[in-house]
Design an enzyme around this catalytic site. Structure first.
Site, short mmCIF file in Angstrom:
data_model
loop_
_atom_site.label_atom_id
_atom_site.label_comp_id
_atom_site.label_asym_id
_atom_site.label_seq_id
_atom_site.Cartn_x
_atom_site.Cartn_y
_atom_site.Cartn_z
N ASP A 19 2.64 -19.12 17.43
CA ASP A 19 3.80 -18.60 16.68
C ASP A 19 4.80 -19.71 16.33
OD1 ASP A 19 5.41 -16.59 15.52
OD2 ASP A 19 6.62 -16.43 17.34
N HIS A 53 9.18 -22.04 7.22
CA HIS A 53 10.58 -21.89 6.80
C HIS A 53 11.51 -22.89 7.49
CE1 HIS A 53 11.06 -19.33 10.38
NE2 HIS A 53 12.35 -19.49 10.25
N LYS A 95 2.85 -17.74 6.90
CA LYS A 95 2.11 -17.84 8.15
C LYS A 95 1.80 -16.44 8.67
CE LYS A 95 4.57 -18.76 11.95
NZ LYS A 95 5.42 -17.84 12.77
N GLU A 107 14.36 -19.36 22.01
CA GLU A 107 15.00 -18.14 21.50
C GLU A 107 15.39 -17.26 22.67
OE1 GLU A 107 13.07 -16.53 17.69
OE2 GLU A 107 11.42 -17.40 18.81
N HIS A 109 6.38 -24.66 13.31
CA HIS A 109 7.76 -25.17 13.29
C HIS A 109 7.93 -26.41 14.19
CE1 HIS A 109 8.14 -21.39 11.39
NE2 HIS A 109 8.44 -20.66 12.43
N LYS A 123 10.24 -17.50 24.03
CA LYS A 123 11.08 -16.32 23.82
C LYS A 123 11.76 -15.94 25.13
CE LYS A 123 9.23 -14.69 19.69
NZ LYS A 123 10.13 -14.77 18.56
N ARG A 130 0.82 -1.22 0.00
CA ARG A 130 0.00 0.00 0.00
C ARG A 130 0.85 1.26 0.00
NH1 ARG A 130 -4.15 -1.28 4.74
NH2 ARG A 130 -4.48 0.95 4.49
N LYS A 173 15.34 -25.32 6.27
CA LYS A 173 16.66 -25.34 6.94
C LYS A 173 17.39 -26.63 6.58
CE LYS A 173 15.18 -22.50 10.87
NZ LYS A 173 16.04 -21.32 11.02
C1 BG6 Z 1 9.01 -17.13 13.03
C2 BG6 Z 1 8.35 -16.56 14.26
O1 BG6 Z 1 8.13 -17.98 12.35
O2 BG6 Z 1 10.17 -17.85 13.39
C3 BG6 Z 1 9.33 -15.70 15.05
O3 BG6 Z 1 7.21 -15.78 13.91
C4 BG6 Z 1 10.60 -16.47 15.33
O4 BG6 Z 1 8.74 -15.26 16.27
C5 BG6 Z 1 11.15 -17.08 14.05
O5 BG6 Z 1 11.54 -15.58 15.91
C6 BG6 Z 1 12.33 -17.99 14.35
O6 BG6 Z 1 12.93 -18.36 13.15
P1 BG6 Z 1 14.47 -18.76 13.10
O7 BG6 Z 1 14.70 -19.19 11.70
O8 BG6 Z 1 15.25 -17.53 13.50
O9 BG6 Z 1 14.65 -19.86 14.10
#
Ligand code: BG6
Length: 509
Positions: free
Chosen positions: A264, A207, A177, A245, A269, A362, A74, A211
């Site tokens: 999340d 994603h 996502k 994380e 994942h 987190k 936008r 990896k």
């Molecule tokens: C994302 C989440 O899908 O994956 C984030 O929304 C997270 O909150 C991230 O930090 C982690 O990805 P990676 O590749 O850094 O482990």
């Protein structure tokens, strides 16, 4: 994208030329000509992940010979303004140093168009720009649409793309996502997508599947004869999957308040890692065969117990950090979980009695993604001095320190017969002497090729939501006593108790 630089140039850049370990690789050819249209191009994902990945691909000559990128959002921007923003993003986030020549090549096929969805004229402009790009870059009407837009913009965008699709060339849709926020909304999204597109045109991205180390889990299990015979309840006591994380919410309060750790990370994942670890051997490495097995094992999975947490103020990697409730944009009484741990049961012949424990969150002690297979104890205690001996653990280190380690008992040198656990390690960096590609590099190219093995199918996503919905149903009507862990620790005590109850404990590296 014109290939000015000879192929041997990227072999040098990627280290293939000097690295005998990578010689003779059967590298797949470039994908078909196409335009990659990124909706949500002014967002964070485009800057942090997509353009850095496109740049890495450009440097390695892995983009189609005839190629263009059309950014769309936008925000009002000219082509040159968009290019300047993307150059800065690449400089900041790409894994390679920014080289002017390589950037110029990518910039020359990068374009931008402003769009406001629901506005017919604007959409016509996208169509018109795409036709021009076909002329200019020879992209033959082939499209990869990357949908990196907020959930509320999603239905209208899918509908517009679906209703205006042309018969020229092929169309592929990469869907980011969050894919819904519960089972019902995910079903609606799947129904909407399949109203206009065939399943083989839809690429739902997770994603983690891009990896290298996650793909290596499949290589370990199915390219070796020694692991798979042990990969079951007969020899495995339990499995631990950790996706922690040290990072906080990085200014994404609005998103995270709605999502929490369960939506999340766990829903996508972490549960994908469970599926890849637990699935039966597929009959082939193609999209249907692999995804059939993942969907099957997810269907057999249930949540037996769950723990949630939210961080209070603390220290992460030596730095003082505020409590979650004090982060900018977070409700001071927020009950959003920043940590979740669950005990899962897989009701099938292979895994009955072998729990899978999963934790994600987190602001924890460190960034770590590991799949740890904890084997049974040796059946007979032969050695008296074996206090330092733990059951064997095969750990797949997804990140950081990408590799695999196996803990086993070894004799301590000297008199007597004392046995202790030692580690045998494989490290990617050491073995292949090359940096690992970013997940998005692999996934963007796979989508261009129409290769869906590393993308999630509708039924997998729905099973994952079924599990997360069952967790939310347990929490409904309860008010959690938050915060219940200090930032920089390994989460709430209840997460330790979850395993202690079963006479087990979380693995610490
Ligand atoms: C994302 C989440 O899908 O994956 C984030 O929304 C997270 O909150 C991230 O930090 C982690 O990805 P990676 O590749 O850094 O482990």
């Amino acid at each position: 994208m014109r290939s000015g630089r000879p192929r041997s140039a990227w072999r040098t850049l990627t280290g293939v030329a000097e690295n005998p370990l990578l010689e003779g690789l059967d590298l797949p050819g470039a994908p078909d000509p196409c335009v990659l249209v990124i909706f949500g191009a002014s967002g964070d994902l485009t800057k942090r992940k997509l353009f850095p990945a496109l740049y890495a691909l450009a440097v390695r000559r892995m983009l189609p010979d005839r190629f263009a990128v059309l950014g769309s959002s936008r925000t009002e921007l000219t082509d040159d303004e968009f290019r300047a923003q993307m150059r800065e993003a690449v400089r900041e986030h790409a894994r390679d140093e920014l080289e002017q020549d390589a950037w110029d090549e990518l910039a020359a096929c990068t374009h931008y168009v402003q769009t406001e969805f629901g506005d017919d004229e604007e959409h016509n402009e996208v169509g018109a720009r795409l036709s021009e790009l076909d002329e200019e870059h020879g992209t033959q009407g082939n499209r990869v649409y990357y949908l990196a837009v907020p959930p509320k913009a999603f239905p209208m965008l899918v509908q517009e793309l679906g209703e205006r699709r042309t018969t020229q060339g092929w169309t592929r849709l990469i869907v980011e996502k969050p894919f819904g926020r519960d089972l019902a909304s995910a079903r609606e999204l799947n129904a909407l997508l399949t109203r206009y597109f065939r399943e083989r045109e839809i690429f739902r991205i997770d994603h983690y599947l891009g990896k290298e180390t996650v793909q290596n889990l499949l290589a370990m299990r199915f390219a070796n004869a020694i692991f798979e015979p042990l990969w079951s309840r007969q020899f495995v006591d339990h499995v631990q999957i950790t996706v922690t994380e040290s990072m906080g919410i990085e200014g994404r309060a609005a998103f995270y308040e709605e999502a929490g750790a369960s939506r999340d990370i766990l829903q996508n994942h972490a549960l994908q890692l469970v599926a890849l670890t637990a699935m039966e051997p597929p009959i082939d490495f193609d999209a249907d065969a692999v995804r059939n097995e993942k969907a099957k094992v997810l269907r057999a999975t249930e949540v037996e117990a769950v723990v949630r947490g939210q961080y209070g103020a603390g220290h992460v990697e030596g730095e003082a950090v505020p409590a979650y409730r004090d982060e900018e944009g977070v409700d001071p009484d927020s009950t959003t979980e920043t940590f979740v741990a669950a005990k899962l049961r897989i009701g099938n012949w292979r895994w009955a009695d072998t729990p899978f424990y999963v934790r994600a969150g987190k602001r924890l002690a460190r960034r770590e993604t590991t799949i740890a297979i904890h084997f049974e104890r040796a059946p007979h205690p032969l050695f008296l001095h074996a206090d330092g001996l733990r059951p064997n653990v095969l750990a797949i280190h997804v990140q950081p320190d990408e590799g695999v380690s196996l803990g086993f008992g070894a004799k301590v040198p000297g008199q007597g017969m004392t046995v202790r656990t030692v580690n045998m390690e494989f490290l990617y960096g050491g073995a292949f002497r090359t940096g690992l590609p970013e997940a998005y590099e692999r996934l963007i190219v796979d989508a261009m090729r129409g290769e869906a093995t590393l993308f999630t199918r509708a039924d997998e996503i729905e099973e994952q939501w079924r599990l997360v919905d069952s967790i939310h149903a347990r929490w409904a009507g309860q008010t959690p006593d938050f915060p219940n862990y200090e930032a920089g620790t390994w989460g709430p005590e209840a997460a330790d108790e979850l395993l202690h109850r079963d006479d087990r404990s979380w693995r610490r590296r």
